[in-house]
Motif scaffolding. Structure first.
Motif, PDB file in Angstrom:
ATOM      1  N   ARG A  15      -6.113 -27.990  -8.786  1.00  0.00           N
ATOM      2  CA  ARG A  15      -5.628 -26.702  -9.953  1.00  0.00           C
ATOM      3  C   ARG A  15      -5.144 -25.863  -9.470  1.00  0.00           C
ATOM      4  N   THR A  16      -5.929 -25.210  -7.953  1.00  0.00           N
ATOM      5  CA  THR A  16      -5.982 -23.666  -7.193  1.00  0.00           C
ATOM      6  C   THR A  16      -4.190 -24.567  -6.300  1.00  0.00           C
ATOM      7  N   VAL A  17      -4.241 -25.722  -5.882  1.00  0.00           N
ATOM      8  CA  VAL A  17      -3.105 -25.658  -5.472  1.00  0.00           C
ATOM      9  C   VAL A  17      -1.611 -25.594  -6.461  1.00  0.00           C
ATOM     10  N   GLU A  18      -1.560 -26.113  -7.566  1.00  0.00           N
ATOM     11  CA  GLU A  18      -1.300 -25.853  -8.832  1.00  0.00           C
ATOM     12  C   GLU A  18      -0.358 -24.554  -9.153  1.00  0.00           C
ATOM     13  N   LEU A  19      -2.112 -24.409  -9.724  1.00  0.00           N
ATOM     14  CA  LEU A  19      -1.314 -22.618  -9.478  1.00  0.00           C
ATOM     15  C   LEU A  19      -0.992 -21.609  -9.045  1.00  0.00           C
ATOM     16  N   LEU A  20      -1.028 -21.915  -6.833  1.00  0.00           N
ATOM     17  CA  LEU A  20      -0.312 -20.938  -6.143  1.00  0.00           C
ATOM     18  C   LEU A  20       0.932 -21.932  -6.631  1.00  0.00           C
ATOM     19  N   GLU A  21       1.453 -22.902  -6.339  1.00  0.00           N
ATOM     20  CA  GLU A  21       2.794 -23.280  -6.908  1.00  0.00           C
ATOM     21  C   GLU A  21       3.069 -22.767  -7.968  1.00  0.00           C
ATOM     22  N   LEU A  22       2.927 -22.681  -9.295  1.00  0.00           N
ATOM     23  CA  LEU A  22       3.286 -22.245 -10.642  1.00  0.00           C
ATOM     24  C   LEU A  22       3.999 -20.568 -10.097  1.00  0.00           C
ATOM     25  N   LEU A  23       3.365 -20.009  -9.766  1.00  0.00           N
ATOM     26  CA  LEU A  23       3.460 -18.168  -9.256  1.00  0.00           C
ATOM     27  C   LEU A  23       4.470 -18.451  -8.256  1.00  0.00           C
ATOM     28  N   LEU A  54      -8.778 -16.076  -6.262  1.00  0.00           N
ATOM     29  CA  LEU A  54      -8.101 -16.141  -5.090  1.00  0.00           C
ATOM     30  C   LEU A  54      -7.383 -14.554  -5.148  1.00  0.00           C
ATOM     31  N   ILE A  55      -7.576 -13.834  -6.356  1.00  0.00           N
ATOM     32  CA  ILE A  55      -7.812 -12.609  -5.738  1.00  0.00           C
ATOM     33  C   ILE A  55      -8.540 -11.578  -4.425  1.00  0.00           C
ATOM     34  N   THR A  56     -10.013 -12.549  -5.001  1.00  0.00           N
ATOM     35  CA  THR A  56     -10.590 -11.546  -4.122  1.00  0.00           C
ATOM     36  C   THR A  56     -10.683 -12.407  -2.802  1.00  0.00           C
ATOM     37  N   ARG A  57      -9.839 -13.462  -2.262  1.00  0.00           N
ATOM     38  CA  ARG A  57      -9.503 -14.140  -1.207  1.00  0.00           C
ATOM     39  C   ARG A  57      -8.039 -13.820  -0.826  1.00  0.00           C
ATOM     40  N   GLY A  58      -7.186 -12.436  -1.519  1.00  0.00           N
ATOM     41  CA  GLY A  58      -5.936 -12.331  -1.321  1.00  0.00           C
ATOM     42  C   GLY A  58      -4.806 -13.181  -1.060  1.00  0.00           C
ATOM     43  N   TRP A  59      -4.903 -14.733  -1.715  1.00  0.00           N
ATOM     44  CA  TRP A  59      -4.170 -15.428  -1.874  1.00  0.00           C
ATOM     45  C   TRP A  59      -2.997 -14.977  -3.401  1.00  0.00           C
ATOM     46  N   VAL A  60      -3.533 -14.693  -4.289  1.00  0.00           N
ATOM     47  CA  VAL A  60      -3.073 -13.970  -5.554  1.00  0.00           C
ATOM     48  C   VAL A  60      -3.539 -12.237  -5.984  1.00  0.00           C
ATOM     49  N   ARG A  61      -2.379 -12.043  -5.955  1.00  0.00           N
ATOM     50  CA  ARG A  61      -2.304 -10.374  -6.293  1.00  0.00           C
ATOM     51  C   ARG A  61      -1.997 -10.192  -8.458  1.00  0.00           C
ATOM     52  N   THR A  62      -2.904  -8.903  -8.344  1.00  0.00           N
ATOM     53  CA  THR A  62      -2.985  -8.674  -9.461  1.00  0.00           C
ATOM     54  C   THR A  62      -2.039  -7.562 -10.000  1.00  0.00           C
ATOM     55  N   LEU A  68      -1.220  -8.637 -15.287  1.00  0.00           N
ATOM     56  CA  LEU A  68      -0.271  -9.580 -14.426  1.00  0.00           C
ATOM     57  C   LEU A  68      -0.344  -9.831 -13.055  1.00  0.00           C
ATOM     58  N   TYR A  69      -0.167 -11.163 -12.913  1.00  0.00           N
ATOM     59  CA  TYR A  69      -0.463 -12.326 -11.392  1.00  0.00           C
ATOM     60  C   TYR A  69       0.912 -12.706 -11.128  1.00  0.00           C
ATOM     61  N   GLY A  70       0.675 -12.259  -9.324  1.00  0.00           N
ATOM     62  CA  GLY A  70       1.666 -13.385  -8.776  1.00  0.00           C
ATOM     63  C   GLY A  70       0.650 -13.747  -7.528  1.00  0.00           C
ATOM     64  N   VAL A  71       1.966 -14.279  -6.898  1.00  0.00           N
ATOM     65  CA  VAL A  71       1.047 -14.864  -5.271  1.00  0.00           C
ATOM     66  C   VAL A  71       0.368 -13.324  -4.269  1.00  0.00           C
ATOM     67  N   GLY A  72      -0.372 -13.820  -3.609  1.00  0.00           N
ATOM     68  CA  GLY A  72      -0.820 -12.768  -2.918  1.00  0.00           C
ATOM     69  C   GLY A  72      -0.005 -12.894  -0.919  1.00  0.00           C
ATOM     70  N   ILE A  73      -0.662 -12.176  -0.399  1.00  0.00           N
ATOM     71  CA  ILE A  73      -0.545 -12.110   0.943  1.00  0.00           C
ATOM     72  C   ILE A  73      -0.654 -12.974   2.219  1.00  0.00           C
ATOM     73  N   ARG A  74      -1.854 -13.889   1.412  1.00  0.00           N
ATOM     74  CA  ARG A  74      -2.386 -14.526   2.163  1.00  0.00           C
ATOM     75  C   ARG A  74      -0.928 -16.090   2.367  1.00  0.00           C
ATOM     76  N   THR A  75       0.093 -16.481   1.494  1.00  0.00           N
ATOM     77  CA  THR A  75       0.721 -17.092   1.213  1.00  0.00           C
ATOM     78  C   THR A  75       1.346 -16.886   1.906  1.00  0.00           C
ATOM     79  N   LEU A  76       1.765 -15.371   2.887  1.00  0.00           N
ATOM     80  CA  LEU A  76       3.187 -14.960   3.556  1.00  0.00           C
ATOM     81  C   LEU A  76       2.046 -15.444   5.077  1.00  0.00           C
ATOM     82  N   LEU A  77       1.204 -14.960   5.058  1.00  0.00           N
ATOM     83  CA  LEU A  77       0.623 -15.246   6.711  1.00  0.00           C
ATOM     84  C   LEU A  77       0.378 -16.952   6.643  1.00  0.00           C
ATOM     85  N   THR A  78      -0.346 -17.858   5.904  1.00  0.00           N
ATOM     86  CA  THR A  78      -0.305 -19.559   5.665  1.00  0.00           C
ATOM     87  C   THR A  78       1.271 -20.014   6.055  1.00  0.00           C
TER      88      THR A  78
END
Length: 259
Positions: A15-23, A54-62, A68-78
């Motif tokens: 579910r986490t992966v599906e959410l990140l891919e959707l965003l 995911l916001i707390t860990r930087g994978w999603v931002r608001t 409103l929600y979008g991908v966070g900076i951790r996705t870029l670093l990864t």
């Protein structure tokens, strides 16, 4: 619950992966909580809890309103770590520089990922070129020179049934028309995308045969207004030479055999 190689899928991880891919697929269009809950068929409360984690860990931002929600900076670093750790990308980069210097056009490295091509490296044209292909972006394989070069290396039965999404009026939308084009690519030895992905842009794609079947390809994109017969011949000559040098420089073994 699905299984992979006999191991049961972890529902929360999936579910986490599906959410990140959707965003990520939404690009510059942030999503609202209810949209995400509806799209993934998840209770609103569960989706909210997952987003906050995911916001707390930087994978999603608001945004400042928290709506409103979008991908966070951790996705870029990864993603950057993926490129830095990939031996093929490291090997090919200097050759992209050479092709760019020789031709003065935009040069790409892409990798087949399901029905799409993911762009792994780009060297920009010396001229302004309106393309949509940047590192991390995806393009349907049937529409661009990179994807068609790679599809031509595969059996016809591996092609999806279609119809295919048209990106421009020139895009091939049927399995029959794409199959005929791929046969020409095999005979020619490289792919040509004549405004099939972006209007005003012609691409030339060359599969890199250091894997079987090839997963990576390089391409050169040029504006229609600058493409003369002599320049096209120069592009093909240079890119063929670059491909041959990349393939010769690829030592067998010595690196992880990623799948």
């Amino acid at each position: 619950m699905s299984e992979t190689a006999g191991v049961r899928e972890v529902k929360s991880a999936a579910r986490t992966v599906e959410l990140l891919e959707l965003l990520a697929a939404r690009g510059d269009r942030p999503a609202r909580l209810q949209e995400l809950a509806d799209e993934l068929v998840v209770p609103r409360s569960s989706m909210y809890a997952l987003l906050q984690t995911l916001i707390t860990r930087g994978w999603v931002r608001t945004d400042t309103t928290g709506s409103l929600y979008g991908v966070g900076i951790r996705t870029l670093l990864t993603g950057t770590s993926y490129l830095d750790s990939d031996p093929r990308v490291r090997l090919v980069r200097p050759y992209l520089d050479e092709a760019s210097e020789a031709l003065g056009e935009t040069i790409h490295l892409g990798r087949l990922d399901g029905p799409d091509v993911a762009y792994l490296a780009t060297r920009e044209s010396h001229e302004y070129l309106r393309t949509i292909n940047r590192v991390g972006r995806r393009l349907p394989a049937h529409a661009g020179a990179l994807g068609k070069a790679l599809l031509a290396e595969r059996p016809a039965e591996d092609l999806p049934e279609g119809p295919y999404e048209p990106l421009t009026p020139n895009s091939r939308t049927t399995r029959e028309s794409l199959t005929a084009d791929l046969a020409e690519i095999r005979a020619r030895g490289y792919a040509i995308d004549r405004e099939e992905a972006v209007l005003g842009i012609i691409g030339f794609g060359f599969a890199l045969r250091y894997d079987t079947p090839p997963q990576d390809a390089i391409s050169c994109s040029v504006a229609v207004t600058r493409l003369t017969p002599d320049h096209e011949a120069e592009i093909v000559t240079v890119m063929r030479e670059i491909r041959a040098r990349i393939e010769s420089a690829t030592a067998p073994g010595g690196t992880a055999n990623w799948r």
